[in-house]
Design an enzyme around this catalytic site. Sequence first.
Site, PDB file in Angstrom:
ATOM      1  N   ASN A  81       0.855  -1.182   0.000  1.00 27.24           N
ATOM      2  CA  ASN A  81       0.000   0.000   0.000  1.00 27.24           C
ATOM      3  C   ASN A  81       0.901   1.246   0.000  1.00 27.24           C
ATOM      4  O   ASN A  81       2.069   1.179   0.367  1.00 27.24           O
ATOM      5  CB  ASN A  81      -0.868  -0.024   1.264  1.00 27.24           C
ATOM      6  CG  ASN A  81      -2.056   0.902   1.149  1.00 27.24           C
ATOM      7  OD1 ASN A  81      -2.414   1.354   0.055  1.00 27.24           O
ATOM      8  ND2 ASN A  81      -2.676   1.203   2.273  1.00 27.24           N
ATOM      9  N   ASN A 103      -7.144   7.896   7.561  1.00 30.65           N
ATOM     10  CA  ASN A 103      -6.505   7.041   8.573  1.00 30.65           C
ATOM     11  C   ASN A 103      -5.851   7.797   9.738  1.00 30.65           C
ATOM     12  O   ASN A 103      -6.103   7.454  10.909  1.00 30.65           O
ATOM     13  CB  ASN A 103      -5.494   6.099   7.906  1.00 30.65           C
ATOM     14  CG  ASN A 103      -6.151   5.168   6.892  1.00 30.65           C
ATOM     15  OD1 ASN A 103      -7.311   5.350   6.553  1.00 30.65           O
ATOM     16  ND2 ASN A 103      -5.430   4.180   6.418  1.00 30.65           N
ATOM     17  N   LYS A 120      -5.547   6.145  -3.800  1.00 33.18           N
ATOM     18  CA  LYS A 120      -5.687   5.377  -2.550  1.00 33.18           C
ATOM     19  C   LYS A 120      -4.867   6.038  -1.441  1.00 33.18           C
ATOM     20  O   LYS A 120      -5.325   6.139  -0.294  1.00 33.18           O
ATOM     21  CB  LYS A 120      -5.221   3.934  -2.790  1.00 33.18           C
ATOM     22  CG  LYS A 120      -5.256   3.028  -1.576  1.00 33.18           C
ATOM     23  CD  LYS A 120      -6.510   2.213  -1.537  1.00 33.18           C
ATOM     24  CE  LYS A 120      -6.763   1.431  -0.250  1.00 33.18           C
ATOM     25  NZ  LYS A 120      -5.646   0.646   0.229  1.00 33.18           N
TER      26      LYS A 120
HETATM   27  P1  NAD Z   1       1.439  -8.729   7.313  1.00 30.07           P
HETATM   28  O1  NAD Z   1       2.235  -8.046   8.360  1.00 30.07           O
HETATM   29  O2  NAD Z   1       0.247  -9.526   7.703  1.00 30.07           O
HETATM   30  O3  NAD Z   1       2.389  -9.682   6.450  1.00 30.07           O
HETATM   31  C1  NAD Z   1       3.682  -9.340   6.073  1.00 30.07           C
HETATM   32  C2  NAD Z   1       4.533 -10.592   6.222  1.00 30.07           C
HETATM   33  O4  NAD Z   1       5.814 -10.341   5.632  1.00 30.07           O
HETATM   34  C3  NAD Z   1       4.772 -10.995   7.669  1.00 30.07           C
HETATM   35  O5  NAD Z   1       4.420 -12.366   7.823  1.00 30.07           O
HETATM   36  C4  NAD Z   1       6.276 -10.800   7.841  1.00 30.07           C
HETATM   37  O6  NAD Z   1       6.855 -11.719   8.760  1.00 30.07           O
HETATM   38  C5  NAD Z   1       6.750 -11.045   6.424  1.00 30.07           C
HETATM   39  N1  NAD Z   1       8.098 -10.549   6.151  1.00 30.07           N
HETATM   40  C6  NAD Z   1       8.616  -9.317   6.385  1.00 30.07           C
HETATM   41  N2  NAD Z   1       9.920  -9.285   6.033  1.00 30.07           N
HETATM   42  C7  NAD Z   1      10.236 -10.534   5.589  1.00 30.07           C
HETATM   43  C8  NAD Z   1      11.430 -11.132   5.104  1.00 30.07           C
HETATM   44  N3  NAD Z   1      12.573 -10.451   5.030  1.00 30.07           N
HETATM   45  N4  NAD Z   1      11.399 -12.424   4.723  1.00 30.07           N
HETATM   46  C9  NAD Z   1      10.243 -13.146   4.810  1.00 30.07           C
HETATM   47  N5  NAD Z   1       9.080 -12.632   5.271  1.00 30.07           N
HETATM   48  C10 NAD Z   1       9.076 -11.339   5.641  1.00 30.07           C
HETATM   49  O7  NAD Z   1       1.041  -7.598   6.264  1.00 30.07           O
HETATM   50  P2  NAD Z   1      -0.244  -7.550   5.299  1.00 30.07           P
HETATM   51  O8  NAD Z   1      -1.415  -7.071   6.065  1.00 30.07           O
HETATM   52  O9  NAD Z   1      -0.351  -8.817   4.523  1.00 30.07           O
HETATM   53  O10 NAD Z   1       0.171  -6.332   4.349  1.00 30.07           O
HETATM   54  C11 NAD Z   1       1.104  -6.462   3.288  1.00 30.07           C
HETATM   55  C12 NAD Z   1       0.929  -5.233   2.393  1.00 30.07           C
HETATM   56  O11 NAD Z   1      -0.359  -5.301   1.773  1.00 30.07           O
HETATM   57  C13 NAD Z   1       0.943  -3.898   3.182  1.00 30.07           C
HETATM   58  O12 NAD Z   1       1.585  -2.901   2.414  1.00 30.07           O
HETATM   59  C14 NAD Z   1      -0.523  -3.578   3.356  1.00 30.07           C
HETATM   60  O13 NAD Z   1      -0.787  -2.191   3.495  1.00 30.07           O
HETATM   61  C15 NAD Z   1      -1.087  -4.111   2.043  1.00 30.07           C
HETATM   62  N6  NAD Z   1      -2.522  -4.457   2.126  1.00 30.07           N
HETATM   63  C16 NAD Z   1      -2.973  -5.295   3.114  1.00 30.07           C
HETATM   64  C17 NAD Z   1      -4.331  -5.621   3.153  1.00 30.07           C
HETATM   65  C18 NAD Z   1      -4.871  -6.562   4.211  1.00 30.07           C
HETATM   66  O14 NAD Z   1      -6.100  -6.726   4.277  1.00 30.07           O
HETATM   67  N7  NAD Z   1      -4.071  -7.175   5.035  1.00 30.07           N
HETATM   68  C19 NAD Z   1      -5.199  -5.088   2.194  1.00 30.07           C
HETATM   69  C20 NAD Z   1      -4.708  -4.232   1.202  1.00 30.07           C
HETATM   70  C21 NAD Z   1      -3.342  -3.928   1.171  1.00 30.07           C
HETATM   71  O1  KPL Z   2      -8.165   1.776   2.938  1.00 29.78           O
HETATM   72  C1  KPL Z   2      -8.633   2.127   4.000  1.00 29.78           C
HETATM   73  C2  KPL Z   2      -7.847   1.790   5.221  1.00 29.78           C
HETATM   74  O2  KPL Z   2      -8.417   1.673   6.309  1.00 29.78           O
HETATM   75  O3  KPL Z   2      -6.618   1.626   5.063  1.00 29.78           O
HETATM   76  C3  KPL Z   2      -9.898   2.924   4.054  1.00 29.78           C
HETATM   77  C4  KPL Z   2     -11.043   2.071   4.521  1.00 29.78           C
HETATM   78  C5  KPL Z   2     -10.220   3.445   2.656  1.00 29.78           C
HETATM   79  C6  KPL Z   2      -9.754   4.122   4.946  1.00 29.78           C
HETATM   80  O4  KPL Z   2      -8.754   4.971   4.477  1.00 29.78           O
END
Ligand code: NAD
Ligand code: KPL
Length: 305
Positions: free
Chosen positions: A105, A192, A184
């Site tokens: 993100n 946020n 976004k």
């Molecule tokens: P998370 O913390 O759940 O997962 C990240 C994983 O990466 C962890 O398990 C961590 O141990 C691993 N990691 C970090 N460094 C590492 C390395 N050197 N070697 C191996 N593994 C390593 O994070 P997430 O929620 O899955 O988010 C990931 C990205 O996706 C973020 O940028 C987040 O903003 C974006 N995102 C997440 C969601 C969601 O619903 N979780 C939705 C949209 C976008």
């Molecule tokens: O993407 C989001 C977040 O919580 O990270 C929304 C729901 C759009 C709020 O910014």
Amino acid sequence: MSSTWHVLGAGSLGSLWATRLARAGLPVRLILRDAARLAAYEASGGLTLVEQGQAHRFAIPAQTVDAAEPITRLLVACKAYDAHAAVAQLLPRLSADAELILLQNGLGSQDAVAALLPSARCIFASSTEGAFREADWRVVFAGHGFTWLGDVAQPLPPPWLEDLAQAGIPHEWNTQILTRLWRKLALNCAINPLTVLYDCRNGGLLDHHCEVATLCAELTELLQCCGQPAAAEELHNEVQRVIQATAANYSSMYQDVAQGRRTEISYLLGYACAAAARHHLSLPHLEQLRERLATHLANHGLPVD
Ligand code: NAD
Ligand code: KPL
């Protein structure tokens, strides 16, 4: 036969992708930090995906970062602040024509990763899917959504989008992926940090209408100045719509702070303020918001970057 999907980061989003790809019969390998994590994963028997209350376990093969297997397709599913270091560790394994899919993100981490591999194809993604880890190796599919993918250097889509269709991952190729990521980022900057500072759900911002409007005006100015006029269109209206549609939810940054986790501030508000500074653009409310948020994070013992 599809190339192997190496998934770096078996957290929420990485597990959500890995389990759906594996369920579709596609070759997937998880890349875990070290031997201790690998042993813990193997003892658990695999990754579990909980969807609509139903749990299914997938015994996806895993390996550590320093395994020998070459990588041609890498799904980078770490947090933005971990992406550069995590990919750097894999450089010896990445083929010259490797393709990377960056799920982070915000903005900033994608360019940092791309700079590590000038000859590789880096595909940026922006996702509205939601997932969280209920326990180690167990992910809950919490919110259906969509993922947009695009390549700032190459408008043609890769043939492996077919794998995503086969895996039931809703997606679309987008030739304006930066516009989507900026939009976004702007939404996240307007919503946020305030939810953290006012300790409220997204809907709580309805009581701070003027502050949200002022931030949206500054973000609109920034997007226009950064050559992203399409991302600026009707920003305030969309922010209000999102606040209403997600009124009962806690923002992702709120949840990070509440759970004592590092935030992605440097890739959201921090990136926006740095871009404004580069353009000699004065955005006092946005800058003040960044300072207030940094102070709040420091007071809670969390990193300010
Ligand atoms: P998370 O913390 O759940 O997962 C990240 C994983 O990466 C962890 O398990 C961590 O141990 C691993 N990691 C970090 N460094 C590492 C390395 N050197 N070697 C191996 N593994 C390593 O994070 P997430 O929620 O899955 O988010 C990931 C990205 O996706 C973020 O940028 C987040 O903003 C974006 N995102 C997440 C969601 C969601 O619903 N979780 C939705 C949209 C976008
Ligand atoms: O993407 C989001 C977040 O919580 O990270 C929304 C729901 C759009 C709020 O910014």
